[in-house]
Scaffold this motif. Structure first.
Motif, PDB file in Angstrom:
ATOM      1  N   GLU A 126       0.942  -1.173   0.016  1.00 42.61           N
ATOM      2  CA  GLU A 126       0.003  -0.020   0.031  1.00 42.61           C
ATOM      3  C   GLU A 126       0.926   1.245  -0.164  1.00 42.61           C
ATOM      4  N   ARG A 127       2.037   1.294   0.769  1.00 40.10           N
ATOM      5  CA  ARG A 127       2.915   2.334   0.871  1.00 40.10           C
ATOM      6  C   ARG A 127       3.554   2.692  -0.577  1.00 40.10           C
ATOM      7  N   ILE A 128       3.964   1.757  -1.164  1.00 39.35           N
ATOM      8  CA  ILE A 128       4.687   1.969  -2.347  1.00 39.35           C
ATOM      9  C   ILE A 128       3.904   2.322  -3.529  1.00 39.35           C
ATOM     10  N   ASN A 129       2.499   1.728  -3.692  1.00 45.19           N
ATOM     11  CA  ASN A 129       1.501   2.100  -4.455  1.00 45.19           C
ATOM     12  C   ASN A 129       1.073   3.525  -4.226  1.00 45.19           C
ATOM     13  N   GLY A 268      17.965  -0.583  -3.035  1.00 46.81           N
ATOM     14  CA  GLY A 268      17.021   0.647  -3.512  1.00 46.81           C
ATOM     15  C   GLY A 268      17.878   1.484  -4.580  1.00 46.81           C
ATOM     16  N   GLY A 269      17.066   2.643  -4.684  1.00 48.16           N
ATOM     17  CA  GLY A 269      17.742   3.700  -5.548  1.00 48.16           C
ATOM     18  C   GLY A 269      16.733   4.640  -6.225  1.00 48.16           C
ATOM     19  N   ILE A 270      16.918   5.079  -7.267  1.00 53.64           N
ATOM     20  CA  ILE A 270      16.015   6.284  -7.944  1.00 53.64           C
ATOM     21  C   ILE A 270      14.858   5.300  -8.690  1.00 53.64           C
ATOM     22  N   TYR A 271      13.448   5.486  -8.376  1.00 54.23           N
ATOM     23  CA  TYR A 271      12.497   4.746  -8.895  1.00 54.23           C
ATOM     24  C   TYR A 271      11.639   5.657  -9.732  1.00 54.23           C
ATOM     25  N   THR A 272      11.157   5.206 -10.959  1.00 54.28           N
ATOM     26  CA  THR A 272       9.984   5.698 -11.661  1.00 54.28           C
ATOM     27  C   THR A 272       8.694   5.358 -11.109  1.00 54.28           C
ATOM     28  N   ALA A 273       7.797   5.765 -11.733  1.00 59.20           N
ATOM     29  CA  ALA A 273       6.373   5.408 -11.290  1.00 59.20           C
ATOM     30  C   ALA A 273       6.054   3.988 -11.682  1.00 59.20           C
ATOM     31  N   ASP A 274       6.725   3.847 -12.860  1.00 55.21           N
ATOM     32  CA  ASP A 274       6.428   2.253 -13.136  1.00 55.21           C
ATOM     33  C   ASP A 274       7.176   1.356 -12.408  1.00 55.21           C
ATOM     34  N   ASP A 275       8.230   1.587 -11.837  1.00 49.60           N
ATOM     35  CA  ASP A 275       9.192   0.727 -11.153  1.00 49.60           C
ATOM     36  C   ASP A 275       8.412   0.581  -9.856  1.00 49.60           C
ATOM     37  N   LEU A 276       7.824   1.607  -9.253  1.00 49.72           N
ATOM     38  CA  LEU A 276       7.086   1.638  -8.038  1.00 49.72           C
ATOM     39  C   LEU A 276       5.871   0.618  -8.201  1.00 49.72           C
ATOM     40  N   HIS A 277       5.203   0.643  -9.291  1.00 50.30           N
ATOM     41  CA  HIS A 277       3.868  -0.007  -9.200  1.00 50.30           C
ATOM     42  C   HIS A 277       4.433  -1.544  -9.523  1.00 50.30           C
ATOM     43  N   SER A 278       5.551  -1.890 -10.189  1.00 51.86           N
ATOM     44  CA  SER A 278       6.055  -3.056 -10.507  1.00 51.86           C
ATOM     45  C   SER A 278       6.584  -3.873  -9.068  1.00 51.86           C
ATOM     46  N   ALA A 280       5.311  -2.913  -6.060  1.00 50.33           N
ATOM     47  CA  ALA A 280       4.051  -2.859  -5.249  1.00 50.33           C
ATOM     48  C   ALA A 280       3.433  -4.345  -5.804  1.00 50.33           C
ATOM     49  N   ASN A 281       3.170  -4.615  -6.635  1.00 54.14           N
ATOM     50  CA  ASN A 281       2.814  -5.729  -7.321  1.00 54.14           C
ATOM     51  C   ASN A 281       3.278  -6.875  -6.764  1.00 54.14           C
ATOM     52  N   MET A 282       4.937  -7.054  -6.866  1.00 53.50           N
ATOM     53  CA  MET A 282       5.746  -8.034  -6.363  1.00 53.50           C
ATOM     54  C   MET A 282       5.272  -8.553  -4.997  1.00 53.50           C
ATOM     55  N   LEU A 283       5.354  -7.183  -4.096  1.00 53.20           N
ATOM     56  CA  LEU A 283       4.870  -7.290  -2.689  1.00 53.20           C
ATOM     57  C   LEU A 283       3.750  -8.048  -2.205  1.00 53.20           C
ATOM     58  N   ASN A 284       2.682  -7.517  -3.164  1.00 57.86           N
ATOM     59  CA  ASN A 284       1.386  -8.101  -3.137  1.00 57.86           C
ATOM     60  C   ASN A 284       1.238  -9.650  -3.344  1.00 57.86           C
ATOM     61  N   GLU A 285       2.050  -9.973  -4.213  1.00 58.62           N
ATOM     62  CA  GLU A 285       2.158 -11.350  -4.896  1.00 58.62           C
ATOM     63  C   GLU A 285       2.689 -12.199  -4.003  1.00 58.62           C
ATOM     64  N   LEU A 286       3.699 -11.817  -3.312  1.00 62.39           N
ATOM     65  CA  LEU A 286       4.504 -12.443  -2.018  1.00 62.39           C
ATOM     66  C   LEU A 286       3.467 -12.605  -1.125  1.00 62.39           C
ATOM     67  N   GLN A 287       2.893 -11.597  -0.616  1.00 69.05           N
ATOM     68  CA  GLN A 287       1.774 -11.538   0.383  1.00 69.05           C
ATOM     69  C   GLN A 287       0.854 -12.804   0.396  1.00 69.05           C
ATOM     70  N   ALA A 288       0.354 -12.690  -0.956  1.00 68.51           N
ATOM     71  CA  ALA A 288      -0.632 -13.837  -1.148  1.00 68.51           C
ATOM     72  C   ALA A 288      -0.159 -15.169  -0.956  1.00 68.51           C
ATOM     73  N   THR A 289       1.380 -15.308  -1.557  1.00 62.83           N
ATOM     74  CA  THR A 289       1.920 -16.831  -1.160  1.00 62.83           C
ATOM     75  C   THR A 289       2.144 -17.036  -0.016  1.00 62.83           C
ATOM     76  N   ILE A 290       2.384 -16.095   1.019  1.00 63.21           N
ATOM     77  CA  ILE A 290       2.719 -16.197   2.350  1.00 63.21           C
ATOM     78  C   ILE A 290       1.343 -16.694   3.184  1.00 63.21           C
ATOM     79  N   ARG A 291       0.276 -16.062   2.813  1.00 59.12           N
ATOM     80  CA  ARG A 291      -0.973 -16.255   3.244  1.00 59.12           C
ATOM     81  C   ARG A 291      -1.549 -17.795   2.866  1.00 59.12           C
ATOM     82  N   SER A 292      -1.291 -18.238   1.712  1.00 58.16           N
ATOM     83  CA  SER A 292      -1.424 -19.518   1.291  1.00 58.16           C
ATOM     84  C   SER A 292      -0.917 -20.679   2.136  1.00 58.16           C
ATOM     85  N   LEU A 293       0.090 -20.402   3.134  1.00 55.20           N
ATOM     86  CA  LEU A 293       0.611 -21.330   3.905  1.00 55.20           C
ATOM     87  C   LEU A 293      -0.525 -21.689   4.850  1.00 55.20           C
TER      88      LEU A 293
END
Length: 307
Positions: A126-129, A268-278, A280-293
């Motif tokens: 949510e923060r990165i989004n 980390g480093g210098i991010y564009t908006a597209d980098d940040l969206h990517s 955020a999506n990766m964090l959300n995907e990882l979250q879903a995998t962890i919850r699936s346990l």
């Protein structure tokens, strides 16, 4: 003619300024780049009581009562010795109650660990989004301004060309105005967006990418579960490998350079908006995998409830 020159001059200046990609700095950026999702304390797992020695006939007892899947879960969360002893003790009611409580406590602790880690990932997503949306708003505003400037310049160029009687002067005005309008139009098609600097002290994506949990960001139980092939649907790759493969294929088109790897999985480093969206999506995907346990824990809990 004088008016067109003044306006064209201002457009050229704004063209040059808007084409420069700058790193944003503001109170909002500072607030969101600070990782308020990170745990405020360091968890001390050394205090957990874990049986060191197997009891007699432990393997045969567990194999007789548990599937391979449930046995691996019990090993990952550290209850296999308690469970084997519980199954072996028949008449000592008090001892059975004590053992059952230890098993239940460990199941509950693992559930809490899963939810805590998933919550941290959700918070970061949510923060990165929010950061990405903030930059998108700025970029969209710039694009709208460039579009208005391009249309206005085109209209003034047309009017000036008609009013100027000297054909050569009119042609010069028309060509100059047309070029400026085309340049502004090109910026609206492919604008150079603003960026932000984001430094990462706790990077949960990096543990997965490098398959390294030496910093103990992941509880041992969760780390064991995501590194066991039995807990993936394919059975060919464990969850850690599967997540990394998906990131490689869908976020980085099958390959990743060292600069991008550092940006996403190191500090980390210098991010564009597209980098940040990517990200955020990766964090959300990882979250879903962890919850699936929790599905794996449920399988074991249902089986234990039948004893």
């Amino acid at each position: 003619m004088k008016l067109l020159k003044i306006f064209a001059g201002s457009i050229i200046v704004s063209f040059l300024v808007s084409s420069c990609s700058t790193v944003l700095k503001s109170t909002k950026i500072n607030y969101l780049t600070s990782n308020y999702c990170q745990p405020t304390i360091q968890y001390d797992y050394s205090q957990l009581e874990t049986p060191k020695n197997k009891i007699q006939k432990q393997d045969s007892i567990l194999n007789a009562h548990l599937s391979k899947h449930d046995l691996l879960v019990s090993q990952a969360i550290g209850i296999e010795t308690y469970l084997a002893e519980y199954l072996q003790v028949k008449k000592d009611t008090l001892k059975r109650l004590v053992l059952k409580q230890k098993i239940t406590d460990r199941l509950m602790l693992t559930t809490i660990e899963i939810n805590a880690l998933a919550s941290e990932l959700d918070c970061n997503g949510e923060r990165i989004n929010k950061l990405a949306d903030y930059i998108d708003d700025i970029n969209n505003k710039k694009t709208r301004n460039l579009t208005v400037a391009s249309v206005t310049l085109g209209a003034l160029t047309t009017v000036a060309t008609v009013l100027i009687k000297n054909n050569n002067a009119g042609n010069i005005v028309g060509v100059t105005g047309g070029l400026l309008s085309a340049g502004l139009g090109a910026l609206t098609i492919s604008p150079k967006g603003k960026k932000i600097e984001l430094r990462l002290q706790r990077n949960l994506l990096g543990n997965i990418w490098y398959n390294d949990n030496t910093n103990e960001a992941y509880p041992n139980s969760i780390w064991t579960l995501i590194n066991e092939k039995q807990f993936s649907n394919s059975g060919e790759n464990d969850l850690q490998e599967s997540i990394k493969n998906r990131w490689t294929q869908y976020n980085f088109d099958g390959k990743i350079d060292s600069k991008t790897q550092k940006l996403f999985f190191d500090d980390g480093g210098i991010y564009t908006a597209d980098d940040l969206h990517s990200r955020a999506n990766m964090l959300n995907e990882l979250q879903a995998t962890i919850r699936s346990l929790e599905q794996d824990l449920k399988s074991l809990a249902v089986r234990l409830n039948s004893f």
